[in-house]
Design an enzyme around this catalytic site. Sequence first.
Site, PDB file in Angstrom:
ATOM      1  N   ASN A  32      56.537 -18.420 -18.419  1.00 47.99           N
ATOM      2  CA  ASN A  32      55.525 -18.467 -19.486  1.00 47.99           C
ATOM      3  C   ASN A  32      55.524 -19.820 -20.217  1.00 47.99           C
ATOM      4  O   ASN A  32      54.812 -20.002 -21.189  1.00 47.99           O
ATOM      5  CB  ASN A  32      55.719 -17.319 -20.486  1.00 47.99           C
ATOM      6  CG  ASN A  32      56.973 -17.482 -21.331  1.00 47.99           C
ATOM      7  OD1 ASN A  32      57.791 -18.383 -21.085  1.00 47.99           O
ATOM      8  ND2 ASN A  32      57.135 -16.628 -22.338  1.00 47.99           N
ATOM      9  N   LEU A  71      65.788 -15.654 -13.958  1.00 45.86           N
ATOM     10  CA  LEU A  71      66.329 -16.645 -14.895  1.00 45.86           C
ATOM     11  C   LEU A  71      65.520 -16.722 -16.188  1.00 45.86           C
ATOM     12  O   LEU A  71      65.874 -17.497 -17.081  1.00 45.86           O
ATOM     13  CB  LEU A  71      66.345 -18.046 -14.246  1.00 45.86           C
ATOM     14  CG  LEU A  71      67.570 -18.405 -13.406  1.00 45.86           C
ATOM     15  CD1 LEU A  71      67.676 -17.554 -12.153  1.00 45.86           C
ATOM     16  CD2 LEU A  71      67.533 -19.879 -13.018  1.00 45.86           C
ATOM     17  N   TYR A 143      70.368 -12.512 -28.026  1.00 47.67           N
ATOM     18  CA  TYR A 143      70.656 -13.094 -26.706  1.00 47.67           C
ATOM     19  C   TYR A 143      71.828 -12.369 -26.054  1.00 47.67           C
ATOM     20  O   TYR A 143      71.729 -11.874 -24.933  1.00 47.67           O
ATOM     21  CB  TYR A 143      70.971 -14.570 -26.882  1.00 47.67           C
ATOM     22  CG  TYR A 143      71.199 -15.327 -25.603  1.00 47.67           C
ATOM     23  CD1 TYR A 143      70.145 -15.699 -24.784  1.00 47.67           C
ATOM     24  CD2 TYR A 143      72.492 -15.702 -25.210  1.00 47.67           C
ATOM     25  CE1 TYR A 143      70.357 -16.416 -23.606  1.00 47.67           C
ATOM     26  CE2 TYR A 143      72.715 -16.417 -24.046  1.00 47.67           C
ATOM     27  CZ  TYR A 143      71.650 -16.769 -23.242  1.00 47.67           C
ATOM     28  OH  TYR A 143      71.872 -17.482 -22.086  1.00 47.67           O
TER      29      TYR A 143
HETATM   30  P1  NAD Z   1      65.636 -22.903 -20.070  1.00 49.44           P
HETATM   31  O1  NAD Z   1      65.227 -22.526 -21.453  1.00 49.44           O
HETATM   32  O2  NAD Z   1      65.417 -24.308 -19.625  1.00 49.44           O
HETATM   33  O3  NAD Z   1      64.906 -21.974 -18.996  1.00 49.44           O
HETATM   34  C1  NAD Z   1      64.441 -20.676 -19.262  1.00 49.44           C
HETATM   35  C2  NAD Z   1      63.075 -20.537 -18.623  1.00 49.44           C
HETATM   36  O4  NAD Z   1      62.596 -19.206 -18.829  1.00 49.44           O
HETATM   37  C3  NAD Z   1      62.038 -21.479 -19.231  1.00 49.44           C
HETATM   38  O5  NAD Z   1      61.300 -22.112 -18.226  1.00 49.44           O
HETATM   39  C4  NAD Z   1      61.168 -20.542 -20.071  1.00 49.44           C
HETATM   40  O6  NAD Z   1      59.850 -21.031 -20.268  1.00 49.44           O
HETATM   41  C5  NAD Z   1      61.234 -19.260 -19.269  1.00 49.44           C
HETATM   42  N1  NAD Z   1      60.965 -18.066 -20.059  1.00 49.44           N
HETATM   43  C6  NAD Z   1      61.483 -17.722 -21.265  1.00 49.44           C
HETATM   44  N2  NAD Z   1      60.991 -16.543 -21.661  1.00 49.44           N
HETATM   45  C7  NAD Z   1      60.140 -16.122 -20.677  1.00 49.44           C
HETATM   46  C8  NAD Z   1      59.312 -14.980 -20.516  1.00 49.44           C
HETATM   47  N3  NAD Z   1      59.267 -14.006 -21.449  1.00 49.44           N
HETATM   48  N4  NAD Z   1      58.552 -14.889 -19.383  1.00 49.44           N
HETATM   49  C9  NAD Z   1      58.581 -15.866 -18.450  1.00 49.44           C
HETATM   50  N5  NAD Z   1      59.339 -16.973 -18.557  1.00 49.44           N
HETATM   51  C10 NAD Z   1      60.119 -17.091 -19.662  1.00 49.44           C
HETATM   52  O7  NAD Z   1      67.174 -22.501 -19.922  1.00 49.44           O
HETATM   53  P2  NAD Z   1      68.168 -22.610 -18.685  1.00 49.44           P
HETATM   54  O8  NAD Z   1      69.375 -23.288 -19.164  1.00 49.44           O
HETATM   55  O9  NAD Z   1      67.473 -23.107 -17.482  1.00 49.44           O
HETATM   56  O10 NAD Z   1      68.550 -21.082 -18.473  1.00 49.44           O
HETATM   57  C11 NAD Z   1      68.078 -20.318 -17.371  1.00 49.44           C
HETATM   58  C12 NAD Z   1      68.762 -18.962 -17.359  1.00 49.44           C
HETATM   59  O11 NAD Z   1      70.168 -19.130 -17.219  1.00 49.44           O
HETATM   60  C13 NAD Z   1      68.539 -18.153 -18.633  1.00 49.44           C
HETATM   61  O12 NAD Z   1      68.370 -16.788 -18.295  1.00 49.44           O
HETATM   62  C14 NAD Z   1      69.840 -18.355 -19.401  1.00 49.44           C
HETATM   63  O13 NAD Z   1      70.111 -17.267 -20.238  1.00 49.44           O
HETATM   64  C15 NAD Z   1      70.846 -18.463 -18.269  1.00 49.44           C
HETATM   65  N6  NAD Z   1      72.048 -19.215 -18.715  1.00 49.44           N
HETATM   66  C16 NAD Z   1      72.012 -20.574 -18.821  1.00 49.44           C
HETATM   67  C17 NAD Z   1      73.158 -21.247 -19.257  1.00 49.44           C
HETATM   68  C18 NAD Z   1      73.211 -22.752 -19.356  1.00 49.44           C
HETATM   69  O14 NAD Z   1      74.237 -23.277 -19.791  1.00 49.44           O
HETATM   70  N7  NAD Z   1      72.200 -23.507 -18.968  1.00 49.44           N
HETATM   71  C19 NAD Z   1      74.305 -20.523 -19.596  1.00 49.44           C
HETATM   72  C20 NAD Z   1      74.286 -19.143 -19.493  1.00 49.44           C
HETATM   73  C21 NAD Z   1      73.145 -18.490 -19.031  1.00 49.44           C
END
Ligand code: NAD
Length: 308
Positions: A32, A71, A143
């Site tokens: 989104n 993700l 979260y």
């Molecule tokens: P990010 O914020 O860059 O990516 C999240 C993506 O999800 C974004 O592109 C966002 O637009 C999309 N999104 C959010 N809500 C949405 C919805 N309702 N519908 C459709 N799309 C939606 O963050 P990231 O670091 O790439 O994280 C990706 C995943 O990995 C997440 O689920 C996060 O919880 C998990 N995670 C990441 C880390 C980290 O250190 N990067 C650590 C633990 C968990």
Amino acid sequence: MRILVTGGAGFLGSHLCDRLLKDGNEVICIDNLFTGRKSNIAHLRDNPHFEFVRHDVIDPFKYEVEQIYNLACPASPPHYQFNPIKTTKTSVMGAINCLGLAKRVRARVFQASTSEVYGDPEIHPQPESYWGHVNPIGRRSCYDEGKRCAETLFFDYHRENKVDIRVVRIFNTYGPRMHPNDGRVVSNFIVQALKGEDITIYGDGLQTRSFCYVDDLIEGFVRLMNQTQTVGPMNIGNPGEFTMLQLAELTLKLVGGKSKIVHKPLPADDPKQRRPDITLAKSVLNWAPTVELEEGLQRTIEYFKTQV
Ligand code: NAD
Ligand code: UDP
């Protein structure tokens, strides 16, 4: 294979799309664009094996796919706290919609869970068997509890409906394509140092985190998804543990410049320590991180030089 990636325009999601395409798969990315950016996937626009759909995972979706990586969810504390009710809905409804689709089309489905399920951990380092120490009513709860509930849903669909799941618990990961205003510590420090602004340490800076470079994480994702020995949950992260003070000093050393370190209030419920026990990933996936913090930071700094 045809593979669906939710949150595919985000930091991790866009790297995952690249990897899956490189391996010869067809990728459908739904996002989104709340924290993701079209620029993260702009280089894939003309790839005939890649498709982007702007869609919110709280609303159902249907695609004939063999694998789903879920993700979609804002990951940075300022972004997931911006609309906390929406964050919980994204985790919970997003999981239900992915699992419902996986059940219907018999796809294998992968959940991007988090070290936040351990909360402010009292066991250190954290093995997957630790149930965690989480505040259910605080600012981080939307979260943490959203992700915990998503894990519950994954395991109930697995037990009740035989859905083929994989669950990874990701520890702090960094690298190119993090948003410059993401708000997480690595991008904040690098952007501040590059702009010559003060480096903002929250609290005394003695809290620790373990930082994994994105390429190592994505390798772990693909290995976990494509083996059949365990459904998880499995920690993937780099056990190298650093205080925020050490991270600030290393960033300053690598970027150079004249930034000063300043201290700001510590956010509520900020975990004091975090470090993955990766015994399971080592034994089942033969996986271990390969990129040291200094090298990964250098690569990330080169990226941010093109952004700020
Ligand atoms: P990010 O914020 O860059 O990516 C999240 C993506 O999800 C974004 O592109 C966002 O637009 C999309 N999104 C959010 N809500 C949405 C919805 N309702 N519908 C459709 N799309 C939606 O963050 P990231 O670091 O790439 O994280 C990706 C995943 O990995 C997440 O689920 C996060 O919880 C998990 N995670 C990441 C880390 C980290 O250190 N990067 C650590 C633990 C968990
Ligand atoms: N942090 C900091 N300065 C910043 C941003 C974050 O000192 O500009 C701290 C934060 O308080 C936490 C750690 O760095 O202790 C990691 O924060 P981040 O938001 O990256 O991830 P999380 O807390 O979710 O692990």
